[in-house]
Design an enzyme around this catalytic site. Structure first.
Site, PDB file in Angstrom:
ATOM      1  N   ASP A  77      12.233   8.220   1.029  1.00 24.28           N
ATOM      2  CA  ASP A  77      11.729   9.090   2.108  1.00 24.28           C
ATOM      3  C   ASP A  77      12.158   8.671   3.519  1.00 24.28           C
ATOM      4  OD1 ASP A  77      10.446  10.216  -0.032  1.00 24.28           O
ATOM      5  OD2 ASP A  77       8.496   9.324   0.407  1.00 24.28           O
ATOM      6  N   GLY A 100       7.008   4.720  -5.313  1.00 27.33           N
ATOM      7  CA  GLY A 100       8.074   5.462  -5.987  1.00 27.33           C
ATOM      8  C   GLY A 100       9.314   4.607  -6.157  1.00 27.33           C
ATOM      9  N   ARG A 119       8.054  13.736   0.346  1.00 27.55           N
ATOM     10  CA  ARG A 119       6.592  13.761   0.560  1.00 27.55           C
ATOM     11  C   ARG A 119       6.291  14.414   1.901  1.00 27.55           C
ATOM     12  NH1 ARG A 119       2.965   9.375  -2.114  1.00 27.55           N
ATOM     13  NH2 ARG A 119       3.805   7.769  -0.774  1.00 27.55           N
ATOM     14  N   ASP A 138       5.442   2.570   2.554  1.00 28.08           N
ATOM     15  CA  ASP A 138       4.336   2.202   3.444  1.00 28.08           C
ATOM     16  C   ASP A 138       3.031   1.930   2.697  1.00 28.08           C
ATOM     17  OD1 ASP A 138       4.146   4.894   2.876  1.00 28.08           O
ATOM     18  OD2 ASP A 138       3.229   5.393   4.800  1.00 28.08           O
ATOM     19  N   ASP A 157      10.625   6.991   5.708  1.00 26.50           N
ATOM     20  CA  ASP A 157       9.526   7.341   6.621  1.00 26.50           C
ATOM     21  C   ASP A 157       8.802   6.111   7.177  1.00 26.50           C
ATOM     22  OD1 ASP A 157       8.470   6.560   4.217  1.00 26.50           O
ATOM     23  OD2 ASP A 157       7.007   8.159   4.051  1.00 26.50           O
ATOM     24  N   ARG A 203       1.906   3.412  -9.433  1.00 26.57           N
ATOM     25  CA  ARG A 203       0.876   3.562  -8.399  1.00 26.57           C
ATOM     26  C   ARG A 203      -0.343   2.861  -8.996  1.00 26.57           C
ATOM     27  NH1 ARG A 203       4.132   6.349  -4.575  1.00 26.57           N
ATOM     28  NH2 ARG A 203       5.257   7.954  -5.655  1.00 26.57           N
TER      29      ARG A 203
HETATM   30  P1  ATP Z   1       6.792   5.790  -1.676  1.00 25.10           P
HETATM   31  O1  ATP Z   1       7.009   5.994  -0.205  1.00 25.10           O
HETATM   32  O2  ATP Z   1       8.076   5.685  -2.428  1.00 25.10           O
HETATM   33  O3  ATP Z   1       5.858   6.774  -2.294  1.00 25.10           O
HETATM   34  P2  ATP Z   1       4.721   3.825  -1.326  1.00 25.10           P
HETATM   35  O4  ATP Z   1       4.799   2.359  -1.328  1.00 25.10           O
HETATM   36  O5  ATP Z   1       4.351   4.487  -0.030  1.00 25.10           O
HETATM   37  O6  ATP Z   1       6.127   4.342  -1.862  1.00 25.10           O
HETATM   38  P3  ATP Z   1       2.148   4.516  -2.494  1.00 25.10           P
HETATM   39  O7  ATP Z   1       1.844   5.239  -3.753  1.00 25.10           O
HETATM   40  O8  ATP Z   1       1.612   5.080  -1.239  1.00 25.10           O
HETATM   41  O9  ATP Z   1       3.741   4.336  -2.480  1.00 25.10           O
HETATM   42  O10 ATP Z   1       1.569   3.015  -2.635  1.00 25.10           O
HETATM   43  C1  ATP Z   1       1.947   2.201  -3.721  1.00 25.10           C
HETATM   44  C2  ATP Z   1       0.822   1.307  -4.106  1.00 25.10           C
HETATM   45  O11 ATP Z   1       0.465   0.451  -3.013  1.00 25.10           O
HETATM   46  C3  ATP Z   1      -0.493   1.993  -4.471  1.00 25.10           C
HETATM   47  O12 ATP Z   1      -0.498   2.502  -5.779  1.00 25.10           O
HETATM   48  C4  ATP Z   1      -1.475   0.849  -4.311  1.00 25.10           C
HETATM   49  O13 ATP Z   1      -1.401  -0.032  -5.421  1.00 25.10           O
HETATM   50  C5  ATP Z   1      -0.920   0.118  -3.080  1.00 25.10           C
HETATM   51  N1  ATP Z   1      -1.624   0.585  -1.868  1.00 25.10           N
HETATM   52  C6  ATP Z   1      -1.471   1.751  -1.218  1.00 25.10           C
HETATM   53  N2  ATP Z   1      -2.327   1.863  -0.170  1.00 25.10           N
HETATM   54  C7  ATP Z   1      -3.056   0.735  -0.166  1.00 25.10           C
HETATM   55  C8  ATP Z   1      -4.122   0.225   0.654  1.00 25.10           C
HETATM   56  N3  ATP Z   1      -4.603   0.918   1.695  1.00 25.10           N
HETATM   57  N4  ATP Z   1      -4.634  -0.991   0.351  1.00 25.10           N
HETATM   58  C9  ATP Z   1      -4.156  -1.703  -0.689  1.00 25.10           C
HETATM   59  N5  ATP Z   1      -3.163  -1.281  -1.498  1.00 25.10           N
HETATM   60  C10 ATP Z   1      -2.613  -0.095  -1.247  1.00 25.10           C
END
Ligand code: ATP
Length: 319
Positions: A127, A11, A171, A103, A129, A72
């Site tokens: 978030d 995000g 979230r 994360d 988090d 994503r």
């Molecule tokens: P936010 O907290 O703002 O939502 P985030 O980084 O947690 O941000 P996610 O949608 O969970 O957002 O992850 C972003 C991207 O990271 C995913 O679309 C994917 O490309 C990559 N990603 C997430 N989990 C994995 C994983 N287990 N292995 C490899 N890549 C991952």
């Protein structure tokens, strides 16, 4: 080390641009080249990047969102996606990658580190988090946005003697709700981390009315409950005029606060220093006023402890 890559993922969070700016300028200052990948891991798999120059990051420190765009990219969670990225990394001659995100993005960074690509994570998510950092980039701005919205809703709530149930983002985490609820003087705060009882919320509302309160604000984290169901129950039990406001994406937009810009500038610059000192596979953090770093794997396996004492304080002050 000669050439590094940077991307924003997950995000969008206000302050991501300040982090990109800090990384690009600090890297160029030390004679490194920086490639900016578009749309997070999507651009890393498809090889969509631009060479970042000093001027590429001019006039962005005050802008929300991310100039590199974010996305994503579920394909990157699979081995096939990661292999595509590895090919691009090799073709570009990248020596390391800096990932700005939450994360999920750090799981992507950790996967690349395991495959031999030196990576560093810069925590940016509204978030808040992520373990091993007191604050993530974007959280402070989001909390200020929500607090500002509460102030505005309060005017109408008082004038019409209403109860407002305001749903906020986060979230599965309740950090925005807690911080903005405390700052905005909400009567009740519902978060996923702490079990709640709606009859206690109702009792509190009725006590408030008895002592002459003209309005009430109930802040609900999106991961705790649906604001509409909470409002429905309260309406049924109290017969009060209950309205719902879902703040949605306005929470993450707008100019980042000075706090987020400073945090992003410091974390971004430190990410470059960490790489230059040969340390990687780590995420940066801001703990007790100091910049620090933690191995990605350790950070990803830890769960952040919710500050129950602050939750308790918010409840006492709203008595
Ligand atoms: P936010 O907290 O703002 O939502 P985030 O980084 O947690 O941000 P996610 O949608 O969970 O957002 O992850 C972003 C991207 O990271 C995913 O679309 C994917 O490309 C990559 N990603 C997430 N989990 C994995 C994983 N287990 N292995 C490899 N890549 C991952």
């Amino acid at each position: 080390m000669r050439r590094i890559g940077v991307l924003t993922s997950g995000g969008d969070a206000p302050g991501m641009n300040a982090a990109i700016r800090a990384i690009v300028r600090k890297a160029i200052y030390h004679g490194l080249e920086v490639l900016g990948f578009r749309r997070g891991f999507q651009g890393l798999m498809s090889g969509e990047y631009t060479l970042m120059r000093l001027g590429s990051v001019a006039d962005i420190i005050h802008r929300g969102g991310t100039i590199l765009l974010t996305a994503r990219a579920p394909e990157f969670e699979k081995e096939s996606g990661q292999q595509k990225a590895l090919q691009v990394i090799a073709n570009c001659g990248l020596d390391a990658l800096l990932v700005i995100g939450g994360d999920g993005s750090f799981r992507g960074a950790a996967a690349l580190e395991k495959l031999g690509v030196p990576t560093i994570g810069v925590p940016a998510t509204i978030d808040n988090d992520i373990a091993f950092t007191d604050y993530t980039i974007g959280f402070n701005t989001a909390v200020n946005n929500v607090t500002d919205a509460i102030n505005k809703v309060r005017d109408t709530a008082t004038s019409h003697e209403r109860v407002y149930v305001i749903e906020v983002m986060g979230r599965t985490s309740g950090y925005i709700a807690l911080a903005a609820g405390l700052a905005g003087g909400a009567e009740s705060i519902l978060v996923p981390e702490i079990p709640f009882d709606l009859s206690a919320v109702v009792e509190r509302l009725q006590r408030g009315v008895k002592r002459g309160k003209l309005h009430s604000i109930i802040l609900v984290a999106e991961g705790a409950a649906s604001a509409f169901s909470v409002a429905e129950i309260i309406k049924e039990k109290t017969k009060m005029d209950v309205r719902v406001t879902i703040l949605g994406h306005v929470q993450r937009g707008g100019t980042p606060t000075a706090f987020d810009r400073i945090l992003a500038s410091r974390l971004g610059a430190e990410a470059v220093d960490l790489l230059r000192s040969g340390r990687h596979g780590r995420m940066l953090g801001f703990v007790d006023g100091k910049i620090c770093s933690t191995p990605l794997e350790k950070a990803l396996s830890a769960k952040r402890k919710f500050p129950a004492d602050i939750y308790q304080l918010a409840a006492i002050l709203a008595i």
